[in-house]
Structure formats: structure tokens, C-alpha cells
Write a protein that holds these residues in place. Structure first.
Motif, short mmCIF file in Angstrom:
data_model
loop_
_atom_site.label_atom_id
_atom_site.label_comp_id
_atom_site.label_asym_id
_atom_site.label_seq_id
_atom_site.Cartn_x
_atom_site.Cartn_y
_atom_site.Cartn_z
N PRO A 112 0.80 -1.25 0.00
CA PRO A 112 0.00 0.00 0.00
C PRO A 112 0.82 1.28 0.00
CG PRO A 112 -1.03 -1.62 1.42
CD PRO A 112 0.28 -2.21 1.02
N PRO A 113 1.85 1.43 0.85
CA PRO A 113 2.63 2.68 0.76
C PRO A 113 3.39 2.82 -0.56
CG PRO A 113 3.62 1.15 2.33
CD PRO A 113 2.28 0.62 2.01
N LEU A 114 3.78 1.70 -1.18
CA LEU A 114 4.44 1.78 -2.48
C LEU A 114 3.46 2.28 -3.54
CD1 LEU A 114 6.54 -1.54 -2.56
CD2 LEU A 114 7.30 0.77 -1.98
N LEU A 115 2.21 1.81 -3.48
CA LEU A 115 1.20 2.27 -4.42
C LEU A 115 0.95 3.76 -4.27
CD1 LEU A 115 -0.95 1.68 -6.57
CD2 LEU A 115 -2.56 1.18 -4.70
N ILE A 116 0.86 4.24 -3.04
CA ILE A 116 0.65 5.68 -2.80
C ILE A 116 1.81 6.48 -3.37
CG2 ILE A 116 0.51 7.44 -1.00
CD1 ILE A 116 -0.99 5.37 0.72
N GLU A 117 3.04 5.98 -3.19
CA GLU A 117 4.21 6.67 -3.73
C GLU A 117 4.17 6.73 -5.25
OE1 GLU A 117 9.12 6.27 -3.63
OE2 GLU A 117 7.87 5.06 -2.29
N LEU A 118 3.82 5.61 -5.89
CA LEU A 118 3.75 5.57 -7.35
C LEU A 118 2.64 6.48 -7.88
CD1 LEU A 118 4.30 1.75 -7.93
CD2 LEU A 118 5.87 3.58 -8.57
N GLN A 119 1.49 6.48 -7.22
CA GLN A 119 0.39 7.34 -7.64
C GLN A 119 0.76 8.81 -7.52
OE1 GLN A 119 -2.61 5.74 -5.01
NE2 GLN A 119 -3.58 4.55 -6.65
N ASP A 120 1.47 9.17 -6.45
CA ASP A 120 1.88 10.55 -6.26
C ASP A 120 2.89 10.98 -7.32
OD1 ASP A 120 2.16 13.06 -4.51
OD2 ASP A 120 4.23 12.32 -4.57
N LYS A 121 3.88 10.13 -7.58
CA LYS A 121 4.90 10.46 -8.59
C LYS A 121 4.29 10.51 -9.98
CE LYS A 121 8.35 10.88 -5.81
NZ LYS A 121 9.01 12.20 -5.60
N SER A 122 3.30 9.67 -10.25
CA SER A 122 2.62 9.69 -11.54
C SER A 122 1.84 11.00 -11.71
CB SER A 122 1.68 8.49 -11.66
OG SER A 122 0.86 8.60 -12.81
N ALA A 123 1.11 11.38 -10.68
CA ALA A 123 0.29 12.59 -10.76
C ALA A 123 1.13 13.85 -10.92
CB ALA A 123 -0.59 12.70 -9.52
N HIS A 124 2.35 13.85 -10.37
CA HIS A 124 3.19 15.04 -10.41
C HIS A 124 4.37 14.86 -11.37
CE1 HIS A 124 1.09 15.35 -6.47
NE2 HIS A 124 1.05 16.64 -6.79
N PHE A 125 4.21 13.98 -12.34
CA PHE A 125 5.29 13.72 -13.30
C PHE A 125 5.57 14.96 -14.13
CE2 PHE A 125 6.55 12.52 -17.64
CZ PHE A 125 7.76 11.88 -17.37
N VAL A 126 6.86 15.26 -14.29
CA VAL A 126 7.30 16.39 -15.11
C VAL A 126 8.17 15.85 -16.24
CG1 VAL A 126 8.62 18.54 -15.16
CG2 VAL A 126 7.26 17.95 -13.14
N PRO A 127 7.79 16.08 -17.51
CA PRO A 127 8.62 15.58 -18.61
C PRO A 127 10.05 16.08 -18.50
CG PRO A 127 6.50 16.36 -19.44
CD PRO A 127 6.58 16.77 -17.98
N GLY A 128 10.98 15.17 -18.74
CA GLY A 128 12.40 15.52 -18.67
C GLY A 128 13.02 15.38 -17.30
N ALA A 129 12.18 15.14 -16.28
CA ALA A 129 12.72 14.99 -14.93
C ALA A 129 13.43 13.64 -14.80
CB ALA A 129 11.61 15.11 -13.90
N GLU A 130 14.30 13.55 -13.82
CA GLU A 130 15.00 12.29 -13.57
C GLU A 130 14.01 11.21 -13.15
OE1 GLU A 130 18.62 10.59 -10.68
OE2 GLU A 130 18.07 12.72 -10.69
N ALA A 131 14.24 9.99 -13.61
CA ALA A 131 13.34 8.88 -13.30
C ALA A 131 13.30 8.62 -11.80
CB ALA A 131 13.78 7.62 -14.04
#
Length: 277
Positions: A163-182
């Protein structure tokens, strides 16, 4: 008389230990082999005026690879207008490289990198083309179209750390910035259960792009249905999983042809053209 201080120690070195009940020697695991590397291949054809369309096209592809190495802009070449002889010459010159991609959306497209990094062959219903670029454009634009939709599933008692991994992935997906480091989550270094992985896979769904990169072992990359989230798994040459990650990025770097690779491909295609003309 030599003192014990100067005597060599006993019980060390080759031959100092018994070989076992059957006297068998040690058996070592096989070393990794079959590392793939570029080697030039010259098509065995008699060049005449009938093959000029293929030769001209190969010249354009060489220039496109060099240009793409500078500006990063993809170029695409339609092969449907070539006759069988010219199409065969192009296919033989391109060969098959390390990266294969399946785009499962409609129409489905099979992508095979040529022996020239960043030069891709595309085949599908109504599609017969070569695309030059870090990765085919449709592998980016169609990656997260759901092939298996994300779905809420109940948590069993064995689902502990997902569950905390899913929350982290959802947050990073929602705030994804093109060109940012993976952003990388290394599952290999994190405690988790099989139930954790199954629950995460159900929650994330499955996208429309699968990538296999063959080199020193295999790297298998799968798009999830959550935008910008990829599952990236590395296997050694004996097909043993050695690294399991999620990456939040436009495209995992391992699947991309670098600008230097594209520039090098342009030069290599030019050398092949000079040799067969």
C-alpha cells in the motif's frame, strides 16, 4: 635448525583439503556467455539500377540517424512503396538488434530494432516502416492505454508493504514532469511478499507496451495502466531475476538509443552503403 616461525603453514592452498567421499573436484557455475556486439553485415546482392530506391532510402536513413542524434526528433520512412527486391535489400541491411517492442493497442505493431541502434522496423496491419529515433513515437504515446484496467482489490493479511508503495507511485505519476530524472523503486532491496506484488499488479493494471532488451542477459519492461509507471526487471544470462524495479518516467533509459548511438548508426549505415555500391 629452522624454527617453526619460518615453516609454511599447513592446511591451506590447493590440495590441502580432501575432495570428498567420491573424490570429485569442485564444479563451478558456468560463466555468462554470448554477449551481443555490433558486427558489420554486407548484403550479398548484385547492385543495379533496379535497387536504387533501396539504396537511396538507406542513404536517407543514415542522414536521419545523424540528424536525430543532434536534435532528438524522430523520422519515419514508409516501405510500402518498395517492390520485393528493394524491400529485401533494406531488410537484410537492417538485420535484427537487441531491442524488441510489442504495442498491443489497435492496430497492434511489432517493433524490432535493427543492428543500428535507434533504427527501428515497424510491422502491423497497414504499417510497414522504418522509424529513426531514441524509441518509436507510438511506444510513448500508446504505452499506458489500458490492456488490463486498474482495479481495486481487497487486501489480504499477506499484503504488508504494497500500500505505501502504491501511494508513492500514484503521487509520482500525478506530479510527473517531462524531462525529470526517473523515480525508481527498487523492489529487490525492499521487503515484500508475493501477495504484495500480486496486489500491486492488480492495482496498477497493464498498459499496451512490452519491451524486451537482449544484451548481457535480458531486461523486460512492461507499461502499467498508471501513466508514466513502468515495471522494469533485469535477468542475468541464466534467466535469473537479479533486479526488480518500478520506474516513473516517460520511457526507461535502458530502452532508449542515446544520441551518440544514433550518430554512430548514421556513420555505420553510410559505411555499409559505400561497401555495397
Amino acid at each position: 635448525m629452522v624454527s617453526n616461525f619460518h615453516l609454511p603453514p599447513t592446511g591451506f592452498g590447493p590440495g590441502s583439503q580432501p575432495l570428498g567421499e567420491e573424490g570429485a573436484a569442485l564444479e563451478y557455475l558456468p560463466m555468462p556467455q554470448d554477449m551481443r556486439a555490433y558486427s558489420p553485415h554486407l548484403p550479398e546482392v548484385e547492385v543495379d539500377d533496379r535497387l536504387m530506391p533501396a539504396l537511396d532510402l538507406l542513404g536517407e536513413i543514415a542522414h536521419a540517424a545523424t540528424a536525430c542524434g543532434r536534435d532528438g526528433v524522430n523520422r519515419r520512412f514508409d516501405l510500402s512503396g518498395l517492390d520485393a527486391a528493394n524491400r529485401a535489400l533494406v531488410a537484410e541491411t537492417m538485420g535484427a538488434g537487441e531491442v524488441a517492442i510489442k504495442i498491443h493497442d489497435i492496430p497492434a505493431i511489432a517493433v524490432q530494432e535493427s543492428v543500428f541502434a535507434g533504427v527501428w522496423g515497424l510491422k502491423g496491419a497497414g504499417v510497414d516502416a522504418i522509424e529513426v529515433g531514441p524509441v518509436p513515437a507510438q511506444a510513448l504515446s500508446r504505452a499506458f492505454a489500458p490492456r488490463r484496467a486498474m482495479r481495486e482489490v481487497p487486501r489480504s493479511a499477506q499484503v504488508v508493504n504494497a500500500p505505501p508503495l502504491l501511494i508513492e507511485l500514484q503521487d509520482k505519476s500525478a506530479h510527473f514532469v517531462p524531462g525529470a530524472e526517473a523515480h525508481v523503486i527498487n523492489l529487490t532491496l525492499l521487503p515484500h511478499t508475493e501477495a504484495d506484488l500480486e496486489w500491486l499488479e492488480a492495482q496498477l493494471g497493464q498498459g499496451s507496451v512490452d519491451i524486451l532488451s537482449r544484451g548481457y542477459g535480458n531486461c523486460r519492461i512492461t507499461a502499467t495502466a498508471l501513466p508514466h509507471v513502468w515495471r522494469v526487471r533485469f535477468y542475468n544470462s541464466m534467466d535469473v531475476l537479479i533486479l526488480d524495479t518500478f520506474e516513473v518516467t516517460a520511457m526507461p533509459e535502458v530502452a532508449l538509443a542515446a544520441p551518440e548511438d544514433l550518430d554512430d548508426s548514421g556513420g555505420r549505415i553510410g559505411e555499409v552503403l559505400e561497401a555495397i555500391r
